[in-house]
Write a protein that holds these residues in place. Structure first.
Motif, PDB file in Angstrom:
ATOM      1  N   HIS A 147      58.170  17.217  56.406  1.00 15.27           N
ATOM      2  CA  HIS A 147      58.267  18.484  57.125  1.00 15.27           C
ATOM      3  C   HIS A 147      56.950  19.251  57.069  1.00 15.27           C
ATOM      4  CE1 HIS A 147      62.508  17.779  57.474  1.00 15.27           C
ATOM      5  NE2 HIS A 147      62.700  17.825  56.176  1.00 15.27           N
ATOM      6  N   PRO A 148      56.661  20.055  58.099  1.00 13.56           N
ATOM      7  CA  PRO A 148      55.477  20.927  58.053  1.00 13.56           C
ATOM      8  C   PRO A 148      55.552  21.892  56.866  1.00 13.56           C
ATOM      9  CG  PRO A 148      56.362  20.796  60.282  1.00 13.56           C
ATOM     10  CD  PRO A 148      57.370  20.144  59.386  1.00 13.56           C
TER      11      PRO A 148
ATOM     12  N   ILE B 205      57.599  30.671  68.010  1.00 13.55           N
ATOM     13  CA  ILE B 205      57.609  29.222  68.264  1.00 13.55           C
ATOM     14  C   ILE B 205      56.740  28.520  67.223  1.00 13.55           C
ATOM     15  CG2 ILE B 205      56.780  27.436  69.847  1.00 13.55           C
ATOM     16  CD1 ILE B 205      57.654  29.243  72.152  1.00 13.55           C
ATOM     17  N   GLY B 206      55.552  29.063  66.974  1.00 16.30           N
ATOM     18  CA  GLY B 206      54.669  28.473  65.970  1.00 16.30           C
ATOM     19  C   GLY B 206      55.314  28.436  64.597  1.00 16.30           C
ATOM     20  N   CYS B 207      56.036  29.511  64.239  1.00 15.79           N
ATOM     21  CA  CYS B 207      56.680  29.570  62.922  1.00 15.79           C
ATOM     22  C   CYS B 207      57.824  28.567  62.803  1.00 15.79           C
ATOM     23  CB  CYS B 207      57.188  30.981  62.652  1.00 15.79           C
ATOM     24  SG  CYS B 207      55.889  32.196  62.335  1.00 15.79           S
ATOM     25  N   VAL B 208      58.677  28.483  63.833  1.00 14.06           N
ATOM     26  CA  VAL B 208      59.828  27.574  63.727  1.00 14.06           C
ATOM     27  C   VAL B 208      59.365  26.121  63.685  1.00 14.06           C
ATOM     28  CG1 VAL B 208      60.286  27.351  66.220  1.00 14.06           C
ATOM     29  CG2 VAL B 208      62.165  27.148  64.595  1.00 14.06           C
ATOM     30  N   CYS B 209      58.290  25.802  64.418  1.00 18.15           N
ATOM     31  CA  CYS B 209      57.761  24.436  64.367  1.00 18.15           C
ATOM     32  C   CYS B 209      57.057  24.156  63.047  1.00 18.15           C
ATOM     33  CB  CYS B 209      56.790  24.195  65.525  1.00 18.15           C
ATOM     34  SG  CYS B 209      57.565  24.176  67.148  1.00 18.15           S
ATOM     35  N   SER B 210      56.580  25.204  62.378  1.00 23.71           N
ATOM     36  CA  SER B 210      55.879  25.032  61.107  1.00 23.71           C
ATOM     37  C   SER B 210      56.835  24.903  59.934  1.00 23.71           C
ATOM     38  CB  SER B 210      54.932  26.216  60.867  1.00 23.71           C
ATOM     39  OG  SER B 210      53.956  26.296  61.876  1.00 23.71           O
ATOM     40  N   VAL B 211      58.130  25.143  60.173  1.00 21.98           N
ATOM     41  CA  VAL B 211      59.141  24.946  59.120  1.00 21.98           C
ATOM     42  C   VAL B 211      59.714  23.532  59.214  1.00 21.98           C
ATOM     43  CG1 VAL B 211      61.383  25.704  58.239  1.00 21.98           C
ATOM     44  CG2 VAL B 211      59.701  27.397  58.982  1.00 21.98           C
ATOM     45  N   LYS B 212      60.198  23.174  60.398  1.00 22.35           N
ATOM     46  CA  LYS B 212      60.693  21.817  60.652  1.00 22.35           C
ATOM     47  C   LYS B 212      60.400  21.473  62.108  1.00 22.35           C
ATOM     48  CE  LYS B 212      64.507  21.140  57.347  1.00 22.35           C
ATOM     49  NZ  LYS B 212      65.954  20.782  57.215  1.00 22.35           N
ATOM     50  N   TRP B 213      60.242  20.198  62.368  1.00 24.45           N
ATOM     51  CA  TRP B 213      59.954  19.769  63.741  1.00 24.45           C
ATOM     52  C   TRP B 213      61.138  19.962  64.681  1.00 24.45           C
ATOM     53  CZ3 TRP B 213      56.817  14.685  62.662  1.00 24.45           C
ATOM     54  CH2 TRP B 213      55.475  15.034  62.420  1.00 24.45           C
ATOM     55  N   VAL B 214      62.295  20.295  64.136  1.00 22.88           N
ATOM     56  CA  VAL B 214      63.432  20.640  64.994  1.00 22.88           C
ATOM     57  C   VAL B 214      63.052  21.811  65.893  1.00 22.88           C
ATOM     58  CG1 VAL B 214      65.805  21.517  64.954  1.00 22.88           C
ATOM     59  CG2 VAL B 214      65.113  19.758  63.346  1.00 22.88           C
ATOM     60  N   GLY B 215      62.103  22.630  65.434  1.00 18.02           N
ATOM     61  CA  GLY B 215      61.636  23.746  66.233  1.00 18.02           C
ATOM     62  C   GLY B 215      61.049  23.331  67.571  1.00 18.02           C
ATOM     63  N   LEU B 216      60.657  22.075  67.698  1.00 16.36           N
ATOM     64  CA  LEU B 216      60.137  21.591  68.985  1.00 16.36           C
ATOM     65  C   LEU B 216      61.198  21.651  70.074  1.00 16.36           C
ATOM     66  CD1 LEU B 216      58.072  18.516  67.734  1.00 16.36           C
ATOM     67  CD2 LEU B 216      57.165  20.663  68.646  1.00 16.36           C
ATOM     68  N   PHE B 217      62.471  21.543  69.690  1.00 15.98           N
ATOM     69  CA  PHE B 217      63.541  21.628  70.681  1.00 15.98           C
ATOM     70  C   PHE B 217      63.638  23.058  71.227  1.00 15.98           C
ATOM     71  CE2 PHE B 217      65.518  18.332  67.650  1.00 15.98           C
ATOM     72  CZ  PHE B 217      64.738  17.329  68.190  1.00 15.98           C
ATOM     73  N   CYS B 218      63.427  24.032  70.360  1.00 19.90           N
ATOM     74  CA  CYS B 218      63.392  25.435  70.796  1.00 19.90           C
ATOM     75  C   CYS B 218      62.183  25.667  71.697  1.00 19.90           C
ATOM     76  CB  CYS B 218      63.319  26.338  69.565  1.00 19.90           C
ATOM     77  SG  CYS B 218      64.102  27.939  69.778  1.00 19.90           S
TER      78      CYS B 218
ATOM     79  N   THR C  77      55.466   9.071  60.843  1.00 16.59           N
ATOM     80  CA  THR C  77      55.759   7.697  60.429  1.00 16.59           C
ATOM     81  C   THR C  77      56.821   7.670  59.349  1.00 16.59           C
ATOM     82  OG1 THR C  77      53.469   7.082  60.921  1.00 16.59           O
ATOM     83  CG2 THR C  77      54.747   5.569  59.558  1.00 16.59           C
ATOM     84  N   SER C  78      56.676   8.541  58.363  1.00 21.18           N
ATOM     85  CA  SER C  78      57.642   8.575  57.261  1.00 21.18           C
ATOM     86  C   SER C  78      58.997   9.065  57.735  1.00 21.18           C
ATOM     87  CB  SER C  78      57.125   9.481  56.140  1.00 21.18           C
ATOM     88  OG  SER C  78      55.927   8.973  55.607  1.00 21.18           O
ATOM     89  N   ASN C  79      59.014  10.007  58.674  1.00 24.87           N
ATOM     90  CA  ASN C  79      60.271  10.520  59.209  1.00 24.87           C
ATOM     91  C   ASN C  79      61.030   9.429  59.954  1.00 24.87           C
ATOM     92  OD1 ASN C  79      61.984  12.836  59.527  1.00 24.87           O
ATOM     93  ND2 ASN C  79      61.426  12.867  61.676  1.00 24.87           N
ATOM     94  N   ASN C  80      60.286   8.605  60.702  1.00 17.97           N
ATOM     95  CA  ASN C  80      60.923   7.505  61.437  1.00 17.97           C
ATOM     96  C   ASN C  80      61.471   6.432  60.505  1.00 17.97           C
ATOM     97  OD1 ASN C  80      60.299   8.741  63.859  1.00 17.97           O
ATOM     98  ND2 ASN C  80      58.415   7.588  64.165  1.00 17.97           N
ATOM     99  N   ALA C  81      60.936   6.399  59.293  1.00 13.61           N
ATOM    100  CA  ALA C  81      61.383   5.395  58.325  1.00 13.61           C
ATOM    101  C   ALA C  81      62.669   5.806  57.610  1.00 13.61           C
ATOM    102  CB  ALA C  81      60.289   5.133  57.296  1.00 13.61           C
TER     103      ALA C  81
END
Length: 747
Positions: free
Chosen positions: A114-115, A244-257, A559-563
């Motif tokens: 996670h970021p 948007i920057g903050c939510v993406c910096s917590v978890k990449w789930v923020g990319l959906f937002c 890479t690690s997330n996909n694993a």
């Protein structure tokens, strides 16, 4: 002669004796009013009381936008923090995120998928709690007295509590009626899963908070569309970008937002592009403001969190191997590059680091491929290990290596062998398909110093050097080079492809047939170097550029997330499937279930879950209904109605799909808390459907209907309160809460 009529202004009834007044008042005190005056006084007092009450209600109504959220926020802090320190043990993922917070306090470099923003905030909570970072946060372990875990939990719970007023103001900006605004706020406030997840040292409360602030800022920005380029319009646009920057910096789930706001922006600009009355300069300004506010600003916030991450974590730690060799060499206390000779010679023992983003160390172990050549496996590994060491040896056409002979340096264009230090086998490739990437050749370890063939030979091709314009030699850390197989003409490569479980999920190493000099996954450098005959150097004096480190770490995270895929050989009782979440089919035990442990069960409020999920279908049917009627020629919706359906109904539904569907296609292991951002959009959809359905009812009927819904939501929250605030003693006490067998509240 006509009798004179007494004027009515005298105030006497017809036929009454005027002197009778005096007789009737003979024994009455002078200061007491007559009956008529007293009656009039009562009327005046009653009128004043009504006016005063009306004034109070008017004041409450006028300031409801302040009073209501204050009450809701108070209740939010109560529900999120009541008995928050009851359980003194490390609960669920506190084992991960508490430990990451410790790394910030010790300033040790670590690696996570996670970021960093949320984990930096966890570290900040520890700093404010005077925690020194020494506790290991092992799952189920009791917190020592010097760790103020209660304060750290309260810090996290604050984000969860603040979600409630944010939800209130978002519902107002979406133009919902007051009963609906209160309903949406209560659905967030009295959602059991939101309450429970906010009470521990986790990232989810922060993720939810920044998700909700993004929706609030977007909805407010949309309401200001007719005030383009005003200070308030620009302010909310920038706040949307920061959020948007903050939510993406917590978890990449923020990319959906981010995708939701992106869709809205694309539609908005498309409509403006079609407005022929709009000056081209205004259109260009609209595009420019959005590029800056919704692309550049979030990116700056996201990158700034990584800049702080690198700045704070200045000491060597457990996550070093995920980064480039040059980055590691600049960490305090690192062994990478420390006292390493600068130039590589034959006979040198070294570790080879792949320079691709997220690359690991060239590695081998005694285990063999289960198919193909069945020879010894060669992989890339991200942790320090003796199996990462290799010797540089001459090729077989040259004299055997003599340790007593004069030093001979490895040069650009040399043909050599790499011998695995632990097993003595040669790095080897042949015309056997790689185990996963079938288009490439397999790379293995084969033979020994005397047994082998020309398939053990590799040519050194220097690509660049960070410290010198002289490419004639290999230098520790700074030289990037490729290894070309002599017989096959392919290049040693380590992409971000994970091997199956038989390869311990390590990175696949292949020999790629295409010659692509710019492919960084075919670039290698010497990370650590040992040779007693050579003087110690200081290769770590060269700095690694921030942007390269930023990209490197993000690809490694990906890479690690996909694993993180489910292991078929292991049963994960906590994992769940995507279809189970909207229907509240399962919950999650957050800790052990012994009688002497305070137990927490992650489960939602049935009314909130089932109501919000049903509303998604209701909204679809409603849209279908209006589309059919529109096709039949009915024009019953005004432009304002269509706008309300579009922005307050459709966009929450799109938000739900954007946050839910990726987990349908995702191969990684999933848990119930992955649904929580999507749940919020379902709640907004539920609010819209009820708001739309009750728009024609009298206000009293509306409030009566909503009062029933309030009571159901609050009642169910209270019924399931024990799973949020902690279940002490035998779990059998709460068997009445086990409505379904899949709700593992009791054994």
């Amino acid at each position: 002669m006509a009798a004179r009529v007494q004027p009515l202004s005298q105030g006497h009834a017809t036929g009454a004796d005027r002197r009778a007044d005096d007789l009737r008042r003979r024994n009455v005190p002078k200061d007491q009013r007559n009956g008529l005056a007293a009656y009039t006084s009562l009327e005046v007092d009653d009128k004043k009381t009504k006016e005063k009450a009306s004034s109070i209600w008017s004041t409450l109504d006028e300031y409801e936008f302040l009073i209501a959220p204050l009450i809701f926020t108070f209740l939010a802090f109560f529900t999120r923090m009541w008995k928050i320190g009851l359980s003194p043990i490390v609960t669920w993922d506190e084992a991960h995120f508490g430990k990451f917070g410790s790394h910030y306090l010790k300033r040790e470099f670590y690696f996570d998928v996670h970021p960093p923003l949320g984990k930096m905030l966890v570290g900040l909570s520890g700093y404010l709690a005077n925690y020194n970072g020494s506790f290991e946060f092992k799952s189920g372990e009791t917190y020592p007295e010097d760790v103020n875990y209660t304060f750290m939990r309260v810090f996290n719970a604050t984000f969860g509590a603040l979600c409630v007023p944010v939800a209130y103001y978002t519902a107002r900006e979406l133009n919902f009626k007051r009963p609906t605004v209160w309903l949406i706020t209560m659905m967030v406030l009295f959602e059991n899963s939101y309450t429970t997840i906010s009470r521990f040292i986790l990232l989810d409360s922060m993720l939810l908070f920044f998700t909700l602030t993004t929706v609030l800022c977007w909805s407010r920005f949309h309401r200001l569309q007719k005030e383009s380029f005003s200070p308030e319009w620009g302010f909310w646009l920038m706040l949307t970008g920061i959020s948007i920057g903050c939510v993406c910096s917590v978890k990449w789930v923020g990319l959906f937002c981010t995708a939701l706001v992106g869709l809205y922006t694309a539609e908005d600009l498309w409509n403006k592009f079609g407005d022929l009355k709009m000056p081209k300069t205004d259109l260009a300004m609209h595009v420019g403001f959005r590029v800056f506010g919704l692309i550049l600003l979030p990116l700056v916030v996201y990158m700034f969190s990584f800049w702080l991450h690198f700045l704070i974590l200045e000491n060597s730690g457990p996550g070093d191997a995920q980064m480039s060799s040059l980055f590691q060499a600049n960490l305090r206390g690192t062994e990478v590059g420390k006292d390493s000779p600068l130039e590589i010679a034959y006979g040198s023992r070294a570790t080879l680091k792949n320079m691709g983003y997220g690359g690991g160390l060239l590695h081998s172990h005694v285990q063999t491929y289960p198919e193909g050549s069945t020879q010894q496996q060669v992989t890339c590994y991200h942790h320090k290990d003796a199996n990462n060491d290799w010797f540089f040896y001459p090729n077989r056409s040259q004299p055997e290596f003599d340790n007593d002979a004069p030093i001979r340096y490895v040069a650009n264009g040399d043909v050599l062998r790499l011998i695995h230090a632990q097993t003595g086998r040669n790095l080897h490739s042949h015309q056997v398909a790689a185990p996963v990437t079938k288009a490439d050749w397999e790379v293995s370890c084969y033979g020994n110093t005397t047994v082998g063939d020309t398939k053990d030979h590799w040519t050194v091709e220097v690509v660049r050097d960070a410290a010198s314009s002289d490419y004639s030699k290999l230098r520790t850390l700074t030289t990037a080079f490729r290894l070309k197989h002599i017989d096959l003409g392919c290049y040693l490569r380590a992409g971000n492809v994970n091997l199956p479980q038989w390869g311990f999920k390590q990175i696949e190493v292949t020999c790629v047939k295409e010659n692509r000099p710019g492919d960084v996954y075919t670039h290698w450098n010497v990370e650590s170097h040992w040779n007693e005959k050579l003087p110690a150097g200081d290769p770590g004096s060269y700095k690694s550029p921030f942007f390269r480190d930023f990209l490197h770490l993000n690809v490694a995270m990906m890479t690690s997330n996909n694993a993180l895929v489910p292991d078929p050989d292991k049963q994960d009782d906590l994992a769940s499937q995507f279809w189970q979440w909207p229907i509240l089919h399962v919950g999650l035990r957050m800790c052990g279930w012994d009688d002497n442990i305070v137990k927490y069960f992650l489960l939602g409020n049935p009314a909130v879950y089932w109501g919000s999920t049903a509303s998604l279908g209701v909204f679809g049917l409603m849209v279908l209904w209006y589309l059919i009627r529109w096709q039949r020629g009915y024009a019953e919706l005004t432009p304002a109605d269509i706008d309300q359906i579009h922005y307050s109904g459709l966009y929450p539904v799109i938000g739900w799909f954007l946050h839910y569907l990726p987990f349908v296609a995702m191969a990684r292991v999933t848990y119930v808390h992955h649904y929580y951002p999507a749940l919020y959009f379902a709640i907004l959809t539920c609010g819209f459907c009820l708001d739309w359905a009750t728009r024609g009812l009298r206000k009293s009927v509306q409030w009566g209907l909503y009062a029933v819904l309030y009571a159901v939501i609050i009642g169910l929250f209270w019924t399931f309160r024990a799973i949020c605030f902690g279940m002490e003693g035998s779990n059998l006490q709460w068997s009445h809460l086990k409505w379904f067998d899949s709700w593992r509240i009791t054994d």
